[in-house]
Design an enzyme around this catalytic site. Sequence first.
Site, PDB file in Angstrom:
ATOM      1  N   CYS A  14      -2.120  -5.274  12.881  1.00  0.00           N
ATOM      2  CA  CYS A  14      -2.131  -6.403  13.616  1.00  0.00           C
ATOM      3  C   CYS A  14      -3.277  -7.266  12.961  1.00  0.00           C
ATOM      4  O   CYS A  14      -4.219  -7.126  12.658  1.00  0.00           O
ATOM      5  CB  CYS A  14      -2.910  -6.204  15.032  1.00  0.00           C
ATOM      6  SG  CYS A  14      -1.697  -5.189  15.915  1.00  0.00           S
ATOM      7  N   ARG A  61      -0.405  -7.561   7.992  1.00  0.00           N
ATOM      8  CA  ARG A  61      -1.043  -6.768   8.527  1.00  0.00           C
ATOM      9  C   ARG A  61      -0.208  -5.921   9.529  1.00  0.00           C
ATOM     10  O   ARG A  61      -0.534  -5.096  10.214  1.00  0.00           O
ATOM     11  CB  ARG A  61      -2.491  -7.254   9.223  1.00  0.00           C
ATOM     12  CG  ARG A  61      -3.241  -7.674   8.193  1.00  0.00           C
ATOM     13  CD  ARG A  61      -4.537  -8.292   9.065  1.00  0.00           C
ATOM     14  NE  ARG A  61      -5.180  -7.090   9.605  1.00  0.00           N
ATOM     15  CZ  ARG A  61      -6.213  -6.470   9.136  1.00  0.00           C
ATOM     16  NH1 ARG A  61      -6.660  -6.556   7.774  1.00  0.00           N
ATOM     17  NH2 ARG A  61      -6.714  -5.489   9.665  1.00  0.00           N
ATOM     18  N   TRP A  80       1.642  -5.114  15.077  1.00  0.00           N
ATOM     19  CA  TRP A  80       2.042  -3.596  14.483  1.00  0.00           C
ATOM     20  C   TRP A  80       2.284  -2.920  15.825  1.00  0.00           C
ATOM     21  O   TRP A  80       1.007  -2.648  16.106  1.00  0.00           O
ATOM     22  CB  TRP A  80       1.453  -3.267  13.336  1.00  0.00           C
ATOM     23  CG  TRP A  80       1.775  -2.027  12.598  1.00  0.00           C
ATOM     24  CD1 TRP A  80       2.702  -1.936  11.951  1.00  0.00           C
ATOM     25  CD2 TRP A  80       1.593  -0.603  13.227  1.00  0.00           C
ATOM     26  NE1 TRP A  80       3.178  -0.522  11.579  1.00  0.00           N
ATOM     27  CE2 TRP A  80       2.297   0.105  12.291  1.00  0.00           C
ATOM     28  CE3 TRP A  80       0.707  -0.243  14.155  1.00  0.00           C
ATOM     29  CZ2 TRP A  80       2.345   1.752  12.324  1.00  0.00           C
ATOM     30  CZ3 TRP A  80       0.621   1.256  14.197  1.00  0.00           C
ATOM     31  CH2 TRP A  80       1.667   2.457  13.296  1.00  0.00           C
ATOM     32  N   ASN A 139      -6.255  -5.795  18.282  1.00  0.00           N
ATOM     33  CA  ASN A 139      -5.768  -4.908  17.445  1.00  0.00           C
ATOM     34  C   ASN A 139      -6.682  -3.756  17.626  1.00  0.00           C
ATOM     35  O   ASN A 139      -7.848  -3.703  17.977  1.00  0.00           O
ATOM     36  CB  ASN A 139      -6.336  -5.538  15.942  1.00  0.00           C
ATOM     37  CG  ASN A 139      -6.132  -4.496  15.046  1.00  0.00           C
ATOM     38  OD1 ASN A 139      -5.471  -3.754  14.986  1.00  0.00           O
ATOM     39  ND2 ASN A 139      -6.964  -4.725  13.808  1.00  0.00           N
ATOM     40  N   GLY A 140      -5.909  -2.722  17.505  1.00  0.00           N
ATOM     41  CA  GLY A 140      -6.441  -1.447  17.914  1.00  0.00           C
ATOM     42  C   GLY A 140      -5.927  -0.399  19.211  1.00  0.00           C
ATOM     43  O   GLY A 140      -4.368  -1.094  19.374  1.00  0.00           O
ATOM     44  N   GLU A 154       2.408   9.299  -6.677  1.00  0.00           N
ATOM     45  CA  GLU A 154       2.315   7.833  -6.306  1.00  0.00           C
ATOM     46  C   GLU A 154       3.546   7.282  -6.500  1.00  0.00           C
ATOM     47  O   GLU A 154       3.924   6.473  -5.816  1.00  0.00           O
ATOM     48  CB  GLU A 154       1.197   7.168  -7.267  1.00  0.00           C
ATOM     49  CG  GLU A 154       0.932   5.699  -7.282  1.00  0.00           C
ATOM     50  CD  GLU A 154       0.534   5.027  -5.877  1.00  0.00           C
ATOM     51  OE1 GLU A 154       0.366   5.983  -4.744  1.00  0.00           O
ATOM     52  OE2 GLU A 154       0.630   4.124  -5.641  1.00  0.00           O
ATOM     53  N   LYS A 187       5.754   5.110  -3.535  1.00  0.00           N
ATOM     54  CA  LYS A 187       5.933   3.744  -3.791  1.00  0.00           C
ATOM     55  C   LYS A 187       7.664   3.734  -3.507  1.00  0.00           C
ATOM     56  O   LYS A 187       7.939   2.713  -2.855  1.00  0.00           O
ATOM     57  CB  LYS A 187       5.878   3.246  -5.191  1.00  0.00           C
ATOM     58  CG  LYS A 187       4.419   3.187  -5.498  1.00  0.00           C
ATOM     59  CD  LYS A 187       3.963   1.674  -5.110  1.00  0.00           C
ATOM     60  CE  LYS A 187       2.974   1.692  -3.861  1.00  0.00           C
ATOM     61  NZ  LYS A 187       1.545   2.496  -3.905  1.00  0.00           N
ATOM     62  N   GLU A 225       8.406   4.135   0.518  1.00  0.00           N
ATOM     63  CA  GLU A 225       7.772   2.975   1.188  1.00  0.00           C
ATOM     64  C   GLU A 225       8.538   1.642   0.961  1.00  0.00           C
ATOM     65  O   GLU A 225       8.680   1.072   1.921  1.00  0.00           O
ATOM     66  CB  GLU A 225       6.409   2.694   1.103  1.00  0.00           C
ATOM     67  CG  GLU A 225       5.763   2.260   0.012  1.00  0.00           C
ATOM     68  CD  GLU A 225       4.414   1.941  -0.006  1.00  0.00           C
ATOM     69  OE1 GLU A 225       3.805   1.573   0.967  1.00  0.00           O
ATOM     70  OE2 GLU A 225       3.628   2.370  -1.036  1.00  0.00           O
ATOM     71  N   HIS A 284       9.128  27.129  -7.969  1.00  0.00           N
ATOM     72  CA  HIS A 284       8.971  28.014  -6.834  1.00  0.00           C
ATOM     73  C   HIS A 284       9.556  27.378  -5.460  1.00  0.00           C
ATOM     74  O   HIS A 284       9.082  27.675  -4.519  1.00  0.00           O
ATOM     75  CB  HIS A 284       7.410  27.907  -6.622  1.00  0.00           C
ATOM     76  CG  HIS A 284       6.413  28.553  -7.897  1.00  0.00           C
ATOM     77  ND1 HIS A 284       6.714  29.964  -7.922  1.00  0.00           N
ATOM     78  CD2 HIS A 284       6.036  27.898  -8.861  1.00  0.00           C
ATOM     79  CE1 HIS A 284       5.759  29.902  -9.190  1.00  0.00           C
ATOM     80  NE2 HIS A 284       5.565  29.014  -9.546  1.00  0.00           N
ATOM     81  N   LYS A 303      -0.350  -3.181   6.366  1.00  0.00           N
ATOM     82  CA  LYS A 303      -1.212  -3.099   5.243  1.00  0.00           C
ATOM     83  C   LYS A 303      -2.490  -2.241   5.382  1.00  0.00           C
ATOM     84  O   LYS A 303      -2.948  -1.271   4.489  1.00  0.00           O
ATOM     85  CB  LYS A 303      -1.632  -4.478   4.598  1.00  0.00           C
ATOM     86  CG  LYS A 303      -2.556  -4.578   3.453  1.00  0.00           C
ATOM     87  CD  LYS A 303      -1.769  -4.292   2.193  1.00  0.00           C
ATOM     88  CE  LYS A 303      -2.673  -4.165   1.035  1.00  0.00           C
ATOM     89  NZ  LYS A 303      -1.890  -3.157  -0.082  1.00  0.00           N
TER      90      LYS A 303
HETATM   91  C1  F6R Z   1       0.445   2.701  -0.315  1.00  0.00           C
HETATM   92  C2  F6R Z   1      -0.444   2.209   0.322  1.00  0.00           C
HETATM   93  C3  F6R Z   1      -1.199   3.079   1.337  1.00  0.00           C
HETATM   94  C4  F6R Z   1      -2.705   2.802   1.470  1.00  0.00           C
HETATM   95  C5  F6R Z   1      -3.341   3.798   2.583  1.00  0.00           C
HETATM   96  C6  F6R Z   1      -4.873   3.779   2.396  1.00  0.00           C
HETATM   97  O1  F6R Z   1       1.185   1.778  -0.852  1.00  0.00           O
HETATM   98  O2  F6R Z   1      -0.845   0.973   0.115  1.00  0.00           O
HETATM   99  O3  F6R Z   1      -0.961   4.357   1.356  1.00  0.00           O
HETATM  100  O4  F6R Z   1      -3.260   3.098   0.065  1.00  0.00           O
HETATM  101  O5  F6R Z   1      -2.947   3.259   3.911  1.00  0.00           O
HETATM  102  O6  F6R Z   1      -5.236   2.317   2.593  1.00  0.00           O
HETATM  103  P1  F6R Z   1      -6.452   2.018   2.091  1.00  0.00           P
HETATM  104  O7  F6R Z   1      -6.869   1.933   0.764  1.00  0.00           O
HETATM  105  O8  F6R Z   1      -6.706   0.385   2.523  1.00  0.00           O
HETATM  106  O9  F6R Z   1      -7.720   2.807   2.896  1.00  0.00           O
END
Ligand code: F6R
Length: 615
Positions: free
Chosen positions: A2, A27, A75, A101-102, A484, A488, A491, A507, A610
């Site tokens: 949010c 956000r 969100w 937000n929250g 990682e 990527k 998502e 395994h 984000k």
């Molecule tokens: C994936 C991504 C998330 C963040 C995670 C932690 O691309 O961006 O997995 O890495 O939500 O976020 P931060 O680093 O802001 O604590």
Amino acid sequence: MCGIVGYTGGQQAISVVLEGLRRLEYRGYDSAGVAVVADGALASLKRAGKLANLEKALDETPLASATTGLGHTRWATHGPPTNRNAHPHLDQAGRVAVIHNGIIENFARLRAELEADGVAFVSDTDTEVVAHMLASEVAAGSGLADAMRAVCRRLAGAFTLVAVHADAPDRVVAARRNSPLVVGVGDGENFLASDVSAFIAHTREALEIDDDHVVEITPDTVVVTDTDGAQVPVRGYHVDWDASAAEKDGYDYFMLKEIAEQPKAVANTLLGRIGTGGKLSLDQMRLSDEELREVEKVVVIACGTAYHAGLVAKYAIEHWTRIPCEVELASEFRYRDPVVGRRTLVIAISQSGETMDTLMALRYARQQGARVLAICNTNGSTIPRESDAVLYTYAGPEVAVASTKAFLTQLIACYLVGLYLGQVRGTKWGDEIQAVVRDLSDLPSKVDQVLETMEPVRALARELSTATSVLFVGRHVGFPVALEGALKLKELAYMHAEGFAAAELKHGPIALIEDGVPVVVVVPSPRGRSVLHDKIVSNIQEIRARGARTIVIAEEGDDAVEPYADHIVRVPACPTLLQPVVATVPLQVFACEMASARGFDVDQPRNLAKSVTVE
Ligand code: F6R
């Protein structure tokens, strides 16, 4: 999670608020809404879907001209993303508008009480209780700030709340508890927002707001109080980037721009931290050498991509310092009664500095007596503020939801911490540290080199865009890189993707391999521990023998992998521990291109936000 903006000053509130929401849309983008105070009344409009829907509706039905207002991009937590659940929420008389937000954890009880008093709710949200509660406090004679303080005392959970009242045309009031809120201080105007990017085009002077504080802004004043109404001192800071850093700059997506910025981001994170003779000095490392020498265990806590950076850190920290290092998902940490104490150094990694799971884990660690070092990209955010020490990554604002440049700079920060511990504790000789530092200094140009050779990776992503599943494998530090790469792809391209430690395939997961399944293999340097390289070459053969299409990330000059690779992506030679910095880049490009080939929104993938500010 949010985005929140509040404004009062001399400009048209609606334009300032919408501009802020555009910058905060990363956000949350389920729905958006605005409210302004005009001529003793509130005018509000909200729409489900992306901000563009709201902007279109505002073009068709403009709100009255006003210089005070607020806006929200959502969100969803409580209730689906519909027009009626979008924020702002108003009281029954339409005199108070509130955005949030929250999560308000006791909202069900509060709602039942309000309904028993005859209040009719029009949404499914937890937020709406606040609008009715504020209205009733104001009706009983309180000013808006007093009303906010009284309401906050009754709320449980995590929240940033921002409210305006029809009778207060030049006033916006906000409160926070475990959720982000910053104030932007302008000239004859002031701003409230989830993060500074919302007002960066107007001012670079910001104020931090602590938990359980209430802030009231007018065009010329900012007053911050605790929940009892006592004025409290505030810390200000200057934002060291400007609005252009948060623009797409000609790129189709923020993610592409942020991938391209990585050489600079890596260089910035190293800048000023390497002294003469390779001696490291870490600004804001507020832990004394003596405290660092006492450390018996390191625990890294983080989520998502930041957690993957932590997994790489473990290899480096244990190798350079011989201190045992655990890495734990922050969301799991405090629920398993972890063994932490005064001699534990907890490293909390977070791009946003607001991730609730990480924040709660760090608070738990501090309660147990541990010292916490934050690795963070966002100045003034909660996680570094609540830590004993901080190492900022200077990646600049990361707007795309999928983390790229923040990850690479988190890796650099982890290496710096590992080497610094080695330096302070004497587990590494000066010349050994100097040699690694030289390798680190070469990384910006190596990342640049990778970026220049990415066209075949993009072509391959387009070719594979109809695949149903992609697997990623690696060994040693290549394992977190595989995780990682898979994250990527999941998502961004909404595709089944999984990362494995290469030897684990046998395994169980090897059963997933059938004809043509793409498998990305991150191959360690043959110049490092050769046993690692030889083992992974065997692993490639095993999966290829079962029909996999192998995409091999290998360093220049590694000819041994050629016979087993359907596609080779070359990366510059690096010492084994540093290889993730170059090996991750092709995987970012691959996922980005795959998402775009599949027609998805690269910067705002579905269901995500984000910054995850709820547990
Ligand atoms: C994936 C991504 C998330 C963040 C995670 C932690 O691309 O961006 O997995 O890495 O939500 O976020 P931060 O680093 O802001 O604590």
